[in-house]
Each structure stands twice: as C-alpha cells, then as structure tokens.
Write a protein that holds these residues in place. Structure first.
Motif, PDB file in Angstrom:
ATOM      1  N   ILE A 159       0.966  -1.095  -0.068  1.00  0.00           N
ATOM      2  CA  ILE A 159      -0.029  -0.144   0.065  1.00  0.00           C
ATOM      3  C   ILE A 159       1.040   1.179   0.097  1.00  0.00           C
ATOM      4  CG2 ILE A 159      -1.779   1.188   1.068  1.00  0.00           C
ATOM      5  CD1 ILE A 159      -2.379  -1.375   2.659  1.00  0.00           C
ATOM      6  N   VAL A 160       0.637   2.265  -0.988  1.00  0.00           N
ATOM      7  CA  VAL A 160       1.590   3.178  -0.790  1.00  0.00           C
ATOM      8  C   VAL A 160       0.691   4.562  -0.489  1.00  0.00           C
ATOM      9  CG1 VAL A 160       3.043   4.964  -2.168  1.00  0.00           C
ATOM     10  CG2 VAL A 160       2.838   2.636  -2.962  1.00  0.00           C
ATOM     11  N   GLY A 161       0.893   4.931   0.606  1.00  0.00           N
ATOM     12  CA  GLY A 161       0.108   6.173   1.437  1.00  0.00           C
ATOM     13  C   GLY A 161      -0.331   5.444   2.743  1.00  0.00           C
ATOM     14  N   HIS A 185       5.342   4.932   2.268  1.00  0.00           N
ATOM     15  CA  HIS A 185       4.805   6.365   2.512  1.00  0.00           C
ATOM     16  C   HIS A 185       6.127   7.179   2.226  1.00  0.00           C
ATOM     17  CE1 HIS A 185       7.111   5.760   6.112  1.00  0.00           C
ATOM     18  NE2 HIS A 185       6.611   4.613   6.387  1.00  0.00           N
ATOM     19  N   ILE A 186       5.919   8.660   2.813  1.00  0.00           N
ATOM     20  CA  ILE A 186       6.952   9.581   2.269  1.00  0.00           C
ATOM     21  C   ILE A 186       8.336   9.206   2.399  1.00  0.00           C
ATOM     22  CG2 ILE A 186       6.180  11.043   4.038  1.00  0.00           C
ATOM     23  CD1 ILE A 186       6.993  12.463   0.656  1.00  0.00           C
ATOM     24  N   GLY A 187       8.318   8.332   3.743  1.00  0.00           N
ATOM     25  CA  GLY A 187       9.802   8.088   4.272  1.00  0.00           C
ATOM     26  C   GLY A 187      10.446   6.949   3.243  1.00  0.00           C
ATOM     27  N   VAL A 206      -2.338   2.198  -4.372  1.00  0.00           N
ATOM     28  CA  VAL A 206      -1.659   3.691  -4.224  1.00  0.00           C
ATOM     29  C   VAL A 206      -2.815   4.635  -3.909  1.00  0.00           C
ATOM     30  CG1 VAL A 206      -0.172   5.163  -5.351  1.00  0.00           C
ATOM     31  CG2 VAL A 206      -0.350   2.668  -6.155  1.00  0.00           C
ATOM     32  N   ALA A 207      -2.617   5.405  -2.775  1.00  0.00           N
ATOM     33  CA  ALA A 207      -3.341   6.436  -2.470  1.00  0.00           C
ATOM     34  C   ALA A 207      -2.545   7.709  -1.831  1.00  0.00           C
ATOM     35  CB  ALA A 207      -4.381   5.973  -1.225  1.00  0.00           C
ATOM     36  N   VAL A 208      -2.121   8.483  -2.940  1.00  0.00           N
ATOM     37  CA  VAL A 208      -0.982   9.426  -2.578  1.00  0.00           C
ATOM     38  C   VAL A 208      -1.679  10.768  -2.894  1.00  0.00           C
ATOM     39  CG1 VAL A 208       1.290  10.474  -3.011  1.00  0.00           C
ATOM     40  CG2 VAL A 208       1.024   7.933  -2.531  1.00  0.00           C
ATOM     41  N   GLY A 209      -2.056  10.747  -4.372  1.00  0.00           N
ATOM     42  CA  GLY A 209      -2.429  12.218  -4.935  1.00  0.00           C
ATOM     43  C   GLY A 209      -1.293  12.763  -5.632  1.00  0.00           C
ATOM     44  N   LYS A 210      -0.177  12.101  -6.273  1.00  0.00           N
ATOM     45  CA  LYS A 210       0.868  12.644  -7.230  1.00  0.00           C
ATOM     46  C   LYS A 210       0.801  11.652  -8.442  1.00  0.00           C
ATOM     47  CE  LYS A 210       3.672  14.471  -3.743  1.00  0.00           C
ATOM     48  NZ  LYS A 210       4.594  14.129  -2.691  1.00  0.00           N
ATOM     49  N   ALA A 211       0.413  12.566  -9.487  1.00  0.00           N
ATOM     50  CA  ALA A 211       0.263  11.938 -10.886  1.00  0.00           C
ATOM     51  C   ALA A 211       1.485  11.383 -11.302  1.00  0.00           C
ATOM     52  CB  ALA A 211      -0.340  12.676 -11.839  1.00  0.00           C
ATOM     53  N   VAL A 260     -12.432   3.081  -7.991  1.00  0.00           N
ATOM     54  CA  VAL A 260     -12.761   3.391  -6.776  1.00  0.00           C
ATOM     55  C   VAL A 260     -13.754   4.184  -6.522  1.00  0.00           C
ATOM     56  CG1 VAL A 260     -11.892   3.830  -4.393  1.00  0.00           C
ATOM     57  CG2 VAL A 260     -10.389   2.689  -6.127  1.00  0.00           C
ATOM     58  N   GLY A 261     -13.766   5.516  -7.355  1.00  0.00           N
ATOM     59  CA  GLY A 261     -14.390   6.568  -6.939  1.00  0.00           C
ATOM     60  C   GLY A 261     -16.052   6.209  -6.986  1.00  0.00           C
ATOM     61  N   PRO A 262     -16.487   5.548  -7.870  1.00  0.00           N
ATOM     62  CA  PRO A 262     -18.244   5.146  -8.113  1.00  0.00           C
ATOM     63  C   PRO A 262     -18.751   4.346  -6.618  1.00  0.00           C
ATOM     64  CG  PRO A 262     -17.207   4.790  -9.987  1.00  0.00           C
ATOM     65  CD  PRO A 262     -15.989   5.333  -9.085  1.00  0.00           C
TER      66      PRO A 262
HETATM   67  P1  NDP Z   1      -3.355  12.339   2.052  1.00  0.00           P
HETATM   68  O1  NDP Z   1      -2.654  13.377   1.600  1.00  0.00           O
HETATM   69  O2  NDP Z   1      -4.044  12.062   3.440  1.00  0.00           O
HETATM   70  O3  NDP Z   1      -2.342  11.043   2.161  1.00  0.00           O
HETATM   71  C1  NDP Z   1      -1.310  10.846   1.089  1.00  0.00           C
HETATM   72  C2  NDP Z   1      -0.488   9.781   1.630  1.00  0.00           C
HETATM   73  O4  NDP Z   1       0.367   9.567   0.717  1.00  0.00           O
HETATM   74  C3  NDP Z   1       0.394  10.279   2.900  1.00  0.00           C
HETATM   75  O5  NDP Z   1       0.443   9.009   3.594  1.00  0.00           O
HETATM   76  C4  NDP Z   1       1.864  10.846   2.445  1.00  0.00           C
HETATM   77  O6  NDP Z   1       2.752  10.520   3.478  1.00  0.00           O
HETATM   78  C5  NDP Z   1       1.940   9.825   1.276  1.00  0.00           C
HETATM   79  N1  NDP Z   1       2.930  10.370   0.407  1.00  0.00           N
HETATM   80  C6  NDP Z   1       2.971  11.710  -0.006  1.00  0.00           C
HETATM   81  N2  NDP Z   1       4.076  11.683  -1.015  1.00  0.00           N
HETATM   82  C7  NDP Z   1       4.426  10.455  -1.102  1.00  0.00           C
HETATM   83  C8  NDP Z   1       5.598  10.240  -1.941  1.00  0.00           C
HETATM   84  N3  NDP Z   1       6.198  10.753  -2.733  1.00  0.00           N
HETATM   85  N4  NDP Z   1       5.643   8.762  -1.869  1.00  0.00           N
HETATM   86  C9  NDP Z   1       5.027   8.027  -1.100  1.00  0.00           C
HETATM   87  N5  NDP Z   1       4.210   8.501  -0.463  1.00  0.00           N
HETATM   88  C10 NDP Z   1       3.632   9.694  -0.273  1.00  0.00           C
HETATM   89  O7  NDP Z   1      -4.519  11.951   0.964  1.00  0.00           O
HETATM   90  P2  NDP Z   1      -5.883  10.878   1.124  1.00  0.00           P
HETATM   91  O8  NDP Z   1      -5.257   9.402   1.662  1.00  0.00           O
HETATM   92  O9  NDP Z   1      -6.766  11.502   1.613  1.00  0.00           O
HETATM   93  O10 NDP Z   1      -5.755  10.633  -0.438  1.00  0.00           O
HETATM   94  C11 NDP Z   1      -4.931  10.139  -1.552  1.00  0.00           C
HETATM   95  C12 NDP Z   1      -5.356  10.214  -2.907  1.00  0.00           C
HETATM   96  O11 NDP Z   1      -6.518   9.485  -2.962  1.00  0.00           O
HETATM   97  C13 NDP Z   1      -5.736  11.746  -3.138  1.00  0.00           C
HETATM   98  O12 NDP Z   1      -5.229  11.811  -4.439  1.00  0.00           O
HETATM   99  C14 NDP Z   1      -7.223  11.633  -3.030  1.00  0.00           C
HETATM  100  O13 NDP Z   1      -7.863  12.516  -3.999  1.00  0.00           O
HETATM  101  C15 NDP Z   1      -7.375  10.239  -3.263  1.00  0.00           C
HETATM  102  N6  NDP Z   1      -8.840  10.070  -2.843  1.00  0.00           N
HETATM  103  C16 NDP Z   1      -9.606   9.482  -3.659  1.00  0.00           C
HETATM  104  C17 NDP Z   1     -11.095   8.970  -3.021  1.00  0.00           C
HETATM  105  C18 NDP Z   1     -11.929   8.295  -4.084  1.00  0.00           C
HETATM  106  O14 NDP Z   1     -13.151   8.100  -3.666  1.00  0.00           O
HETATM  107  N7  NDP Z   1     -11.565   7.790  -5.400  1.00  0.00           N
HETATM  108  C19 NDP Z   1     -11.247   8.924  -1.815  1.00  0.00           C
HETATM  109  C20 NDP Z   1     -10.441   9.512  -1.041  1.00  0.00           C
HETATM  110  C21 NDP Z   1      -9.216   9.926  -1.402  1.00  0.00           C
HETATM  111  P3  NDP Z   1       2.887  11.907   4.373  1.00  0.00           P
HETATM  112  O15 NDP Z   1       1.616  12.128   4.868  1.00  0.00           O
HETATM  113  O16 NDP Z   1       3.845  11.297   5.631  1.00  0.00           O
HETATM  114  O17 NDP Z   1       3.458  12.925   3.823  1.00  0.00           O
END
Ligand code: NDP
Length: 281
Positions: A159-161, A185-187, A206-211, A260-262
């Motif tokens: 799991i990433v995130g 995670h980020i570490g 993967v749940a990070v938010g970085k394309a 996942v969204g829907p």
């Molecule tokens: P958060 O920002 O709370 O968590 C993101 C996680 O990614 C954190 O654990 C962060 O670590 C980690 N992270 C950041 N940068 C890196 C990196 N370079 N490498 C590895 N890990 C990294 O976001 P959410 O969990 O709320 O959401 C994650 C994504 O999922 C977002 O894009 C969000 O929009 C999407 N999402 C989609 C949903 C859906 O219904 N499809 C619902 C909820 C979320 P740290 O905090 O230590 O920096």
C-alpha cells in the motif's frame, strides 16, 4: 493486457443487497448530512449522496448551517443529532470553512452513528477484525480486490500512502485476510526504496495524490493494481499510476476516474444501513 476493474458495476451489485436490507428494516433509515455554507465541492457530494440515498429507500436529511457557525455551535448541533433517535447516521460534508477543524468536530459524532468509520472506537474494531463501520475508501478498495476472486492468503500486498482514511485502515483489513502487508509512505520514497517495494507487489494499492508517482514498468507482471489517487492534469483526471504502461503488465487495474470513486458513496450507504440495523435491534 489487464482487465479493467470498474467500480460502477460492482456498486450496482452491492446496491441490490443494500435495498433488500433496507426493506427488512422496521423504519426507513435516516442519514443526517451536515453542510456548512455552500462550497461547490461539498454541494456536489450532497447531490450525489442524496441521489444514491433516494434510490436505495434511505431518507437523506440535509442540515444546512451558516458559513459563520462557530465550532462550539457545530458541536452542539452534532450532539443534538446524536440524541435524535430518528437519525441513524451522520456525515459532515467537506470542505468545511477554514475556522472549523474537521478532525475535532468529527470526534463528537457518536460511534454508532459514525458512518464514515472514523471514530476511534470504529477504527479500533478494525484492529480486532470486528468492524461494522469501515472508512468508505478503504472499504471500496477492499471490495474491488475481493471482486477479482484473488486469495489474499500470503500474498505480497504493498500500500502506498498511510493516511488515516485509506492506507492505515486498509492495511488492517488486508492483514485480517492474512496478506503480507507493506505500507510505503513519504519516508519510503525519501529513502529511495519505493520502487523496490512496488516491484514485488502482487497486489498494489496507491493512495497518494501525485500523478505518475508509480512508473508503469515498476508493476510486477500479473499484479492487481488499485489506484485511488485523483489528480487533475491538463484538464484531465488521472491517478497516481502511469496507466498506459501499467495496464500492459497488470492482471487487473482500476481506471481513474471510474474505479474506486463510484463505489465510495455506496459504501457510505452500506455503513448507514449497518448502523440502522444495529440501532433498530
Ligand atoms: P493524504 O494526503 O491524507 O495522504 C497521502 C499519503 O501519501 C500520505 O500518507 C503521504 O505521506 C503519502 N505520500 C506523499 N507523498 C509521497 C511520496 N512521494 N511517496 C510515497 N508516499 C507519499 O491523502 P488521502 O489518503 O486522503 O488521499 C490520497 C489520494 O486518494 C488523493 O489523491 C485523494 O484525492 C484520493 N482519494 C480518492 C478517493 C476516491 O473516492 N477515489 C477518496 C479519498 C481519497 P505523508 O503524510 O507522511 O506525507
């Protein structure tokens, strides 16, 4: 070429089960939805939730509060809903005005009405394998994974995130199925080890938010890939995984959007019905 794991057909199937459960309840279940102000994003969630509720025979009770409400007044409002026996579940719409701390307010929702599954008592139940109200995004990922028929026993899952709403609860749910779970995670990234962990994942979430964080050629041949990330790039919504390359290597992969969204709104309704069921006993 991977099979696409789409959320919509799975959501439709799960909704059929929810409808049967609603029909078996003594009273029509009620979801109280707290909307502070009129943020367009929050209004969009309200629209899709109320439509989903209506289709399932659930009453969606919208509680629209003024933008300038104080934290204390909002907490008082949540307390009133907690003691209102006609309300089975409570959700607070995001985003809230900057002066209001969601984490603080959400902790005042009583555990039995916490349909987002974020109350410490509900998170604790996941640890003991006894969860009824599970955070919706983690539950959606779990549903998509199990819909493939995969046996998780002993599988390498990465799991990433490690957020509280996705990565952490999902890790516990997967452990409960005896998967070998690594949470990156980020570490992990900063230590330069993300690629090596991803490369050995038989199931990757993967749940990070970085394309483009996860390169397509890191995906293990035959892996199951769940991409939760949502990113806007050049007016297009994309996930965190380089889809075009990844889909050539994976066995299953979620599209973004459409994976996942829907499912998340359906998971919210499933939690609501589970809450109503235990309250109406
Ligand atoms: P958060 O920002 O709370 O968590 C993101 C996680 O990614 C954190 O654990 C962060 O670590 C980690 N992270 C950041 N940068 C890196 C990196 N370079 N490498 C590895 N890990 C990294 O976001 P959410 O969990 O709320 O959401 C994650 C994504 O999922 C977002 O894009 C969000 O929009 C999407 N999402 C989609 C949903 C859906 O219904 N499809 C619902 C909820 C979320 P740290 O905090 O230590 O920096």
């Amino acid at each position: 070429m991977a099979k696409l794991l789409e959320g919509k057909p799975l959501a439709e199937k799960i909704k059929e089960g929810i409808k049967l459960e609603v029909a078996a309840l003594k009273n029509k279940p009620v979801l109280a939805s707290i909307l502070v102000g009129d943020n367009p994003g929050a209004l969009a969630y309200v629209k899709s939730q109320s439509k989903a509720a209506e289709n399932l025979g659930i009453e969606y009770r919208l509680q629209n509060l003024p933008q300038d409400i104080t934290e204390d007044a909002l907490i008082e409002f949540v307390r009133k809903l907690n003691s209102d026996n006609s309300v089975n579940g409570i959700i607070i719409q995001m985003p809230l005005p900057p002066a209001i701390d969601y984490k603080k307010i959400s902790q005042f929702i009583s555990a039995d009405k916490d349909i987002e599954g974020m109350h410490p008592a509900n998170i604790g139940k996941i640890l003991f394998g006894k969860a009824k109200l599970i955070p919706c995004t983690a539950a959606s990922a779990m549903e998509l994974i199990t819909s493939t028929g995969i046996d998780l026993y002993g599988k390498e899952v990465v799991i990433v995130g490690h957020s509280e709403i996705v990565g952490k609860p999902l890790a516990l749910l997967l452990l409960d199925k005896f998967a070998t779970v690594t949470v990156a995670h980020i570490g992990t990234s900063k230590a330069g080890k993300l690629e090596e962990h991803v490369r050995r994942a038989e199931v990757l979430v993967v749940a990070v938010g970085k394309a483009g964080l996860i390169k397509g050629d890191w995906i293990k041949e035959g892996a199951l890939v769940i991409d939760i990330g949502i990113n806007r790039v050049n007016e297009k919504i994309v996930g965190d995984v380089e889809f075009e390359v990844a889909e050539k290597r994976a066995s299953f992969i979620t599209p973004v959007p459409g994976g996942v969204g829907p499912l998340t709104v359906t998971m919210l309704m499933r939690n609501l019905v589970a809450a109503a069921k235990s309250q109406q006993r």
